[in-house]
Design a protein around this motif. Structure first.
Motif, PDB file in Angstrom:
ATOM      1  N   ASP A  47       0.860  -1.177   0.000  1.00 37.82           N
ATOM      2  CA  ASP A  47       0.000   0.000   0.000  1.00 37.82           C
ATOM      3  C   ASP A  47       0.899   1.230   0.000  1.00 37.82           C
ATOM      4  O   ASP A  47       1.671   1.442   0.930  1.00 37.82           O
ATOM      5  CB  ASP A  47      -0.889  -0.036   1.251  1.00 37.82           C
ATOM      6  N   PRO A  51      -1.487   6.595   6.106  1.00 37.08           N
ATOM      7  CA  PRO A  51      -2.785   6.621   6.797  1.00 37.08           C
ATOM      8  C   PRO A  51      -3.517   7.962   6.606  1.00 37.08           C
ATOM      9  O   PRO A  51      -4.734   7.988   6.427  1.00 37.08           O
ATOM     10  CB  PRO A  51      -2.407   6.401   8.259  1.00 37.08           C
ATOM     11  N   HIS A  54      -5.137   7.934   3.219  1.00 45.74           N
ATOM     12  CA  HIS A  54      -6.362   7.124   3.250  1.00 45.74           C
ATOM     13  C   HIS A  54      -7.495   7.915   3.905  1.00 45.74           C
ATOM     14  O   HIS A  54      -8.628   7.889   3.436  1.00 45.74           O
ATOM     15  CB  HIS A  54      -6.138   5.815   4.002  1.00 45.74           C
ATOM     16  N   ARG A  72     -14.034   1.919   3.718  1.00 43.84           N
ATOM     17  CA  ARG A  72     -12.835   1.138   3.370  1.00 43.84           C
ATOM     18  C   ARG A  72     -11.564   1.942   3.615  1.00 43.84           C
ATOM     19  O   ARG A  72     -10.603   1.450   4.205  1.00 43.84           O
ATOM     20  CB  ARG A  72     -12.905   0.678   1.909  1.00 43.84           C
ATOM     21  N   GLU A  75     -10.994   2.505   7.373  1.00 47.09           N
ATOM     22  CA  GLU A  75     -10.495   1.278   8.024  1.00 47.09           C
ATOM     23  C   GLU A  75      -9.005   1.088   7.762  1.00 47.09           C
ATOM     24  O   GLU A  75      -8.259   0.670   8.648  1.00 47.09           O
ATOM     25  CB  GLU A  75     -11.289   0.061   7.553  1.00 47.09           C
ATOM     26  N   LEU A  76      -8.570   1.387   6.547  1.00 45.50           N
ATOM     27  CA  LEU A  76      -7.141   1.295   6.244  1.00 45.50           C
ATOM     28  C   LEU A  76      -6.349   2.319   7.055  1.00 45.50           C
ATOM     29  O   LEU A  76      -5.274   2.011   7.568  1.00 45.50           O
ATOM     30  CB  LEU A  76      -6.897   1.498   4.740  1.00 45.50           C
ATOM     31  N   ALA A  78      -7.222   3.542   9.950  1.00 45.11           N
ATOM     32  CA  ALA A  78      -7.339   3.231  11.380  1.00 45.11           C
ATOM     33  C   ALA A  78      -6.278   2.249  11.865  1.00 45.11           C
ATOM     34  O   ALA A  78      -6.003   2.188  13.061  1.00 45.11           O
ATOM     35  CB  ALA A  78      -8.734   2.687  11.684  1.00 45.11           C
ATOM     36  N   LYS A  79      -5.656   1.531  10.940  1.00 45.14           N
ATOM     37  CA  LYS A  79      -4.600   0.600  11.347  1.00 45.14           C
ATOM     38  C   LYS A  79      -3.458   1.321  12.053  1.00 45.14           C
ATOM     39  O   LYS A  79      -2.778   0.738  12.891  1.00 45.14           O
ATOM     40  CB  LYS A  79      -4.070  -0.165  10.137  1.00 45.14           C
ATOM     41  N   LYS A  80      -3.241   2.591  11.696  1.00 51.46           N
ATOM     42  CA  LYS A  80      -2.133   3.336  12.295  1.00 51.46           C
ATOM     43  C   LYS A  80      -2.534   4.716  12.805  1.00 51.46           C
ATOM     44  O   LYS A  80      -1.726   5.397  13.415  1.00 51.46           O
ATOM     45  CB  LYS A  80      -1.008   3.502  11.271  1.00 51.46           C
ATOM     46  N   TYR A  85     -10.953   6.284  13.620  1.00 53.55           N
ATOM     47  CA  TYR A  85     -12.128   5.691  14.277  1.00 53.55           C
ATOM     48  C   TYR A  85     -13.243   6.721  14.422  1.00 53.55           C
ATOM     49  O   TYR A  85     -14.427   6.387  14.310  1.00 53.55           O
ATOM     50  CB  TYR A  85     -11.757   5.099  15.637  1.00 53.55           C
ATOM     51  N   TYR A 104     -17.645   2.890  17.278  1.00 53.42           N
ATOM     52  CA  TYR A 104     -16.446   3.597  16.812  1.00 53.42           C
ATOM     53  C   TYR A 104     -16.159   4.853  17.630  1.00 53.42           C
ATOM     54  O   TYR A 104     -14.992   5.191  17.853  1.00 53.42           O
ATOM     55  CB  TYR A 104     -16.532   3.908  15.323  1.00 53.42           C
ATOM     56  N   LYS A 111      -8.850   4.935  22.392  1.00 56.25           N
ATOM     57  CA  LYS A 111      -7.523   5.078  21.793  1.00 56.25           C
ATOM     58  C   LYS A 111      -6.969   6.499  21.903  1.00 56.25           C
ATOM     59  O   LYS A 111      -5.766   6.693  21.870  1.00 56.25           O
ATOM     60  CB  LYS A 111      -7.551   4.626  20.339  1.00 56.25           C
TER      61      LYS A 111
END
Length: 172
Positions: A47, A51, A54, A72, A75-76, A78-80, A85, A104, A111
């Motif tokens: 990718d 972030p 995205h 989508r 969510e990508l 939110a990984k980092k 969220y 969320y 977080k």
């Protein structure tokens, strides 16, 4: 970007697409499938978006009303990026999927406990649902305490919650 992409041999731009080529390729594919060979695939797994990119792309999709594409991207991100969220909560709120939005918003608070918008948005969600008004009031007060720059926005939420609570107490 960032998802698996499979190359279609019939659409690959560098291959000359003559009728004979298509026939031969089809014949080759039939032989491979019938002999138990798997069809070779090229999978793109890296990718190249950050972030933040995205998140920005998700905002563009959300503004266009393309909520599933926005989800989508969020969510990508939110990984980092915990802020994503909050954006997920907002888009699910817009989709009127309030239980998911609540999840969320709570995840954002977990977080990033200093994110005043998450407290305010969760308070507003409870106001809309006309439930958990005591908690909603505390959430709005917390938002005001965390970010005085947006105090007028958060106070509006708080006042609406208090009015609703008052109207409920009149009827009870």
């Amino acid at each position: 970007m960032g998802e698996n992409r499979f190359l279609d041999p019939f659409n690959y731009p560098k291959i000359k697409r003559s009728k004979l080529f298509r026939i031969l390729l089809s014949f080759l594919l039939i032989i491979m499938i019938s002999s138990g060979c798997s069809i070779p695939r090229i999978i793109k797994v890296q990718d190249h978006l950050t972030p933040e990119e995205h998140l920005n792309l998700g905002v563009v999709y959300e503004k266009k009303g393309e909520f599933d594409l926005a989800i989508r991207e969020y969510e990508l991100a939110a990984k980092k990026l915990p802020l994503a969220y909050l954006y997920l909560g907002n888009v699910y709120f817009l989709k009127n999927e309030l239980a998911i939005a609540e999840k969320y918003y709570r995840e954002t608070i977990k977080k990033d406990p200093m994110n005043a918008d998450a407290y305010n948005n969760l308070a507003w969600l409870y106001y809309i649902k006309k439930e958990n008004l005591e908690e909603a009031e505390i959430l709005a007060q917390t938002a005001i305490r965390l970010n005085s720059k947006k105090e007028s926005i958060y106070k509006d939420t708080l006042e609406k919650i208090q009015e609703l609570k008052k109207s409920y107490s009149i009827f009870n």
